[in-house]
Design an enzyme around this catalytic site. Structure first.
Site, PDB file in Angstrom:
ATOM      1  CG  ASP A  16      48.877   3.113  43.206  1.00 10.25           C
ATOM      2  OD1 ASP A  16      49.418   3.479  44.255  1.00 10.25           O
ATOM      3  OD2 ASP A  16      47.684   3.346  42.945  1.00 10.25           O
TER       4      ASP A  16
ATOM      5  CD  GLU B 125      46.217   5.728  52.670  1.00  6.71           C
ATOM      6  OE1 GLU B 125      46.705   4.969  51.803  1.00  6.71           O
ATOM      7  OE2 GLU B 125      46.761   6.783  52.993  1.00  6.71           O
TER       8      GLU B 125
ATOM      9  CE1 TYR C 274      51.742   8.704  51.113  1.00  5.30           C
ATOM     10  CE2 TYR C 274      49.640   7.767  51.757  1.00  5.30           C
ATOM     11  CZ  TYR C 274      50.913   7.615  51.247  1.00  5.30           C
ATOM     12  OH  TYR C 274      51.358   6.377  50.859  1.00  5.30           O
TER      13      TYR C 274
END
Length: 267
Positions: A60, A49, A174
């Protein structure tokens, strides 16, 4: 056959979970970034990734936010990231998923981005802040370029929506293992495993667990419950905390070997 699908089939045949590793392109600088990626791939990483750094990566945590800042400071941008993909593809057949936010893609131009990414050798794209409804604007360009859109499912995703996301999934799903941002602590392997079993029952494609997984023991515990394990912040922290850049590639290569061994031991 798409490289992502082929990789998951090979891992399944070997009775092991795939190891998916995230790093930000250009972190801590472009040369070191290239070297550490090759080290991880040589050590057995199953899927890369590759993050395209963005100035406001809201999903994040601190580790990856800092990685984006370092990469941007080093001069990384979309075109440079795609050049790095091409360099990787010339040496490795490992699948590559570009991990991005929507802004850099829109700035590059969605159609041009998909075409350029495919020509560079990418296999898929994961856009963190693009919900299912908005993905339909990008999907035609992805499909025309032979790229797959990797969808996200979270613990808070309602059942009906989860079914809809999985039904349309390509490549792999995911699965966010816990609420919070990347690199969050407090992972509960039992809850994450139960969530993975639930989503795998709905998904026609492999399911990979990510967020909060940072230790080999956690990988070993979760490998039987998922088709893949995603490690990101653990790698990125080492990049940020290692003063001697020359040591980083070897350190990340060793971590990759340890995590991959745990992917096998857990089965």
């Amino acid at each position: 056959m798409n490289r992502i699908r082929a990789m998951f089939e090979q891992c399944k045949a070997r009775n092991e979970a795939a190891l998916i590793g995230f790093v930000s392109a250009g972190d801590p600088d472009i040369d070191t970034s290239r070297a550490l990626i090759f080290s991880m791939l040589d050590a057995g990483l199953d899927l890369l990734e590759l993050g395209i750094p963005f100035s406001d990566p809201t999903a994040d945590g601190p580790a990856i936010q800092l990685a984006s800042q370092r990469a941007l400071k080093a001069g990384m941008h979309v075109r440079a990231a795609l050049k790095m993909v091409k360099e990787i593809r010339e040496r490795h057949p490992t699948p590559i998923v570009l991990f991005s936010y929507l802004n850099p893609i829109l700035a590059h131009g969605p159609e041009k981005f998909c075409k350029d990414a495919a020509e560079a050798g990418a296999d898929g794209v994961l856009v963190v802040d693009m919900p299912l409804e908005e993905s339909r604007e990008l999907l035609p360009f992805l499909e025309a370029s032979g790229l797959v859109a990797i969808p996200l499912v979270a613990p808070t995703t309602p059942e009906e929506r989860m079914r809809e996301i999985c039904k349309n999934a390509k490549g792999f799903v995911y699965l966010v293992s816990m609420t919070g941002v990347t690199g969050s602590g407090g992972l509960d392997p039992e809850k994450a495993g139960a969530l993975a079993r639930r989503v795998r029952a709905l998904s026609p494609v492999p399911v990979a667990l990510g967020f909060g997984i940072s230790e080999a023991s956690q990988v070993k515990a979760l490998a039987p419950e998922s088709d893949g394990i995603v490690i990101g912040s653990a790698f990125v922290r080492v990049i940020g905390e290692t003063a001697d850049k020359e040591k980083i590639p070897a350190l990340l290569g060793e971590m990759t070997r340890d995590f991959k061994a745990a992917c096998k031991q857990g089965r």
